[in-house]
Motif scaffolding. Sequence first.
Motif, PDB file in Angstrom:
ATOM      1  N   PHE A  96       0.842  -1.179   0.000  1.00 62.14           N
ATOM      2  CA  PHE A  96       0.000   0.000   0.000  1.00 62.14           C
ATOM      3  C   PHE A  96       0.879   1.231   0.000  1.00 62.14           C
ATOM      4  CE2 PHE A  96      -0.052  -0.536   4.710  1.00 62.14           C
ATOM      5  CZ  PHE A  96       0.125   0.774   5.148  1.00 62.14           C
ATOM      6  N   VAL A  97       0.435   2.213  -0.753  1.00 66.30           N
ATOM      7  CA  VAL A  97       1.206   3.426  -0.950  1.00 66.30           C
ATOM      8  C   VAL A  97       0.356   4.587  -0.443  1.00 66.30           C
ATOM      9  CG1 VAL A  97       2.330   4.903  -2.662  1.00 66.30           C
ATOM     10  CG2 VAL A  97       2.362   2.416  -2.937  1.00 66.30           C
ATOM     11  N   ASN A  98       0.840   5.232   0.606  1.00 71.71           N
ATOM     12  CA  ASN A  98       0.081   6.308   1.234  1.00 71.71           C
ATOM     13  C   ASN A  98       0.586   7.648   0.702  1.00 71.71           C
ATOM     14  OD1 ASN A  98      -1.416   7.921   2.897  1.00 71.71           O
ATOM     15  ND2 ASN A  98      -0.730   6.967   4.815  1.00 71.71           N
ATOM     16  N   VAL A  99      -0.191   8.233  -0.201  1.00 72.37           N
ATOM     17  CA  VAL A  99       0.209   9.501  -0.803  1.00 72.37           C
ATOM     18  C   VAL A  99      -0.405  10.635   0.016  1.00 72.37           C
ATOM     19  CG1 VAL A  99       0.434  10.820  -2.935  1.00 72.37           C
ATOM     20  CG2 VAL A  99       0.225   8.325  -3.049  1.00 72.37           C
ATOM     21  N   GLY A 100       0.325  11.008   1.054  1.00 70.84           N
ATOM     22  CA  GLY A 100      -0.100  12.104   1.921  1.00 70.84           C
ATOM     23  C   GLY A 100       0.719  13.332   1.577  1.00 70.84           C
ATOM     24  N   THR A 101       1.143  14.061   2.582  1.00 73.42           N
ATOM     25  CA  THR A 101       2.012  15.215   2.358  1.00 73.42           C
ATOM     26  C   THR A 101       3.277  14.715   1.657  1.00 73.42           C
ATOM     27  OG1 THR A 101       1.129  16.116   4.409  1.00 73.42           O
ATOM     28  CG2 THR A 101       3.075  17.202   3.490  1.00 73.42           C
ATOM     29  N   GLY A 102       3.814  13.621   2.182  1.00 75.82           N
ATOM     30  CA  GLY A 102       4.859  12.852   1.495  1.00 75.82           C
ATOM     31  C   GLY A 102       4.287  11.480   1.184  1.00 75.82           C
ATOM     32  N   THR A 103       5.106  10.602   0.644  1.00 76.52           N
ATOM     33  CA  THR A 103       4.600   9.288   0.231  1.00 76.52           C
ATOM     34  C   THR A 103       5.346   8.182   0.951  1.00 76.52           C
ATOM     35  OG1 THR A 103       4.048  10.158  -1.954  1.00 76.52           O
ATOM     36  CG2 THR A 103       4.320   7.774  -1.790  1.00 76.52           C
ATOM     37  N   SER A 104       4.622   7.231   1.542  1.00 76.00           N
ATOM     38  CA  SER A 104       5.328   6.100   2.110  1.00 76.00           C
ATOM     39  C   SER A 104       4.728   4.790   1.614  1.00 76.00           C
ATOM     40  CB  SER A 104       5.406   6.182   3.630  1.00 76.00           C
ATOM     41  OG  SER A 104       4.204   5.837   4.210  1.00 76.00           O
ATOM     42  N   ILE A 105       5.616   3.819   1.461  1.00 77.01           N
ATOM     43  CA  ILE A 105       5.262   2.553   0.807  1.00 77.01           C
ATOM     44  C   ILE A 105       5.419   1.407   1.814  1.00 77.01           C
ATOM     45  CG2 ILE A 105       5.804   1.040  -1.154  1.00 77.01           C
ATOM     46  CD1 ILE A 105       7.201   3.442  -2.456  1.00 77.01           C
ATOM     47  N   HIS A 106       4.398   0.560   1.871  1.00 77.54           N
ATOM     48  CA  HIS A 106       4.385  -0.523   2.852  1.00 77.54           C
ATOM     49  C   HIS A 106       4.057  -1.850   2.190  1.00 77.54           C
ATOM     50  CE1 HIS A 106       4.024   2.562   6.084  1.00 77.54           C
ATOM     51  NE2 HIS A 106       3.576   3.229   5.047  1.00 77.54           N
ATOM     52  N   HIS A 107       4.661  -2.892   2.730  1.00 78.38           N
ATOM     53  CA  HIS A 107       4.349  -4.232   2.251  1.00 78.38           C
ATOM     54  C   HIS A 107       3.511  -4.939   3.310  1.00 78.38           C
ATOM     55  CE1 HIS A 107       5.810  -8.569   1.469  1.00 78.38           C
ATOM     56  NE2 HIS A 107       4.792  -8.289   0.682  1.00 78.38           N
ATOM     57  N   VAL A 108       2.366  -5.474   2.895  1.00 77.96           N
ATOM     58  CA  VAL A 108       1.512  -6.215   3.820  1.00 77.96           C
ATOM     59  C   VAL A 108       1.475  -7.666   3.365  1.00 77.96           C
ATOM     60  CG1 VAL A 108      -0.829  -6.516   4.744  1.00 77.96           C
ATOM     61  CG2 VAL A 108       0.040  -4.216   4.263  1.00 77.96           C
ATOM     62  N   ASN A 109       1.758  -8.570   4.302  1.00 81.89           N
ATOM     63  CA  ASN A 109       1.734  -9.983   3.991  1.00 81.89           C
ATOM     64  C   ASN A 109       1.190 -10.734   5.199  1.00 81.89           C
ATOM     65  OD1 ASN A 109       2.077 -12.335   2.668  1.00 81.89           O
ATOM     66  ND2 ASN A 109       4.324 -12.345   2.719  1.00 81.89           N
ATOM     67  N   ASP A 110       0.054 -11.399   5.036  1.00 81.55           N
ATOM     68  CA  ASP A 110      -0.562 -12.142   6.138  1.00 81.55           C
ATOM     69  C   ASP A 110      -0.637 -11.340   7.431  1.00 81.55           C
ATOM     70  OD1 ASP A 110      -1.055 -14.361   4.615  1.00 81.55           O
ATOM     71  OD2 ASP A 110       0.954 -15.165   4.953  1.00 81.55           O
ATOM     72  N   MET A 111      -1.268 -10.196   7.354  1.00 85.65           N
ATOM     73  CA  MET A 111      -1.508  -9.341   8.518  1.00 85.65           C
ATOM     74  C   MET A 111      -0.259  -8.632   9.052  1.00 85.65           C
ATOM     75  SD  MET A 111      -4.676  -9.719   8.538  1.00 85.65           S
ATOM     76  CE  MET A 111      -5.418  -8.965   9.979  1.00 85.65           C
ATOM     77  N   GLU A 112       0.889  -8.976   8.514  1.00 86.73           N
ATOM     78  CA  GLU A 112       2.086  -8.277   8.955  1.00 86.73           C
ATOM     79  C   GLU A 112       2.399  -7.164   7.989  1.00 86.73           C
ATOM     80  OE1 GLU A 112       5.580 -10.111  11.045  1.00 86.73           O
ATOM     81  OE2 GLU A 112       4.795 -11.809   9.885  1.00 86.73           O
TER      82      GLU A 112
END
Length: 268
Positions: A96-112
């Motif tokens: 998931f990529v959160n495009v807010g004031t800046g952008t941060s990218i996260h990897h989600v795998n089996d609830m982690e």
Amino acid sequence: TKIGIDAGGTLVKTAYRKNETILYQTFSSYNLGDVVSWVYESFENPIICITGGKSQLLSEKLNDSAKTVVEFEATSRGIQLLIGEQYESLKTNFLFVNVGTGTSIHHVNDMEQQRVGGTGIGGGTLMGLAYLLTGVEDYARMVQLASNGDRGNTDLKVKDIFEGALPPISGDLTASNFGKRESMIAQYPSASDILAAIIGMIGEVIVTVSSQMAVQYNVDSIVYIGSSFRSNPLLREIIDDYTRIAGKEPVFLKDGEYSGAVGALLSL
Ligand code: ADP
């Protein structure tokens, strides 16, 4: 009443339940006092959980009566709930990529979830560059103007360079954002063109970084969230197109910008 609050760099997002539906509200981060007034005027017995960069500051204004949670955890929790409601088929392995004031990218795998990267190019970049290059300060006005803009007056496409010859990659790809210097000198682009080009550049950078992360983490889908998509169909369209060109599946969650607030609500 339980209230989840995500106090970000630009906007404060809130979420609370009324008759089984979640209601949302947004405030400016520059007037945290408005959030405090709203909480105490609207709710008799508020139970609050805050997340986001300004959570400490807001918590102090609420007399430290609120719980706080780590933003990345709250956001991924909220996102799981929204995905469950909207995209049941999505596998539990995605970015998931959160495009807010800046952008941060996260990897989600089996609830982690794990933060895997980011870029300073985000919604704040649009606000700042729009002001510097066109003088427009109001968000609604800049996205409205951008919708009539033509990037053909500012951005150099691959086919512009190859001028009729067959290019080795799609001629419609951007070769150089803001690279059409000669034509800009001949005729200075309009504010609408400039704003559309800023949004184009932001969208393309975000996809370039995110899609490479998607390859690295072996995921098919990229879920885009954040208030930067609000009233900004152009950004969404560019990100949608470019993500597909990069061979990944873009997902835009309804109410995705409230993921952090929903996650905070779920933490209570
Ligand atoms: P943060 O959590 O960092 O505050 P958001 O996800 O709320 O980030 O996104 C902030 C971005 O949303 C702004 O940089 C801007 O591009 C966009 N935006 C959408 N609506 C507004 C608004 N009413 N006022 C200011 N920015 C807005």
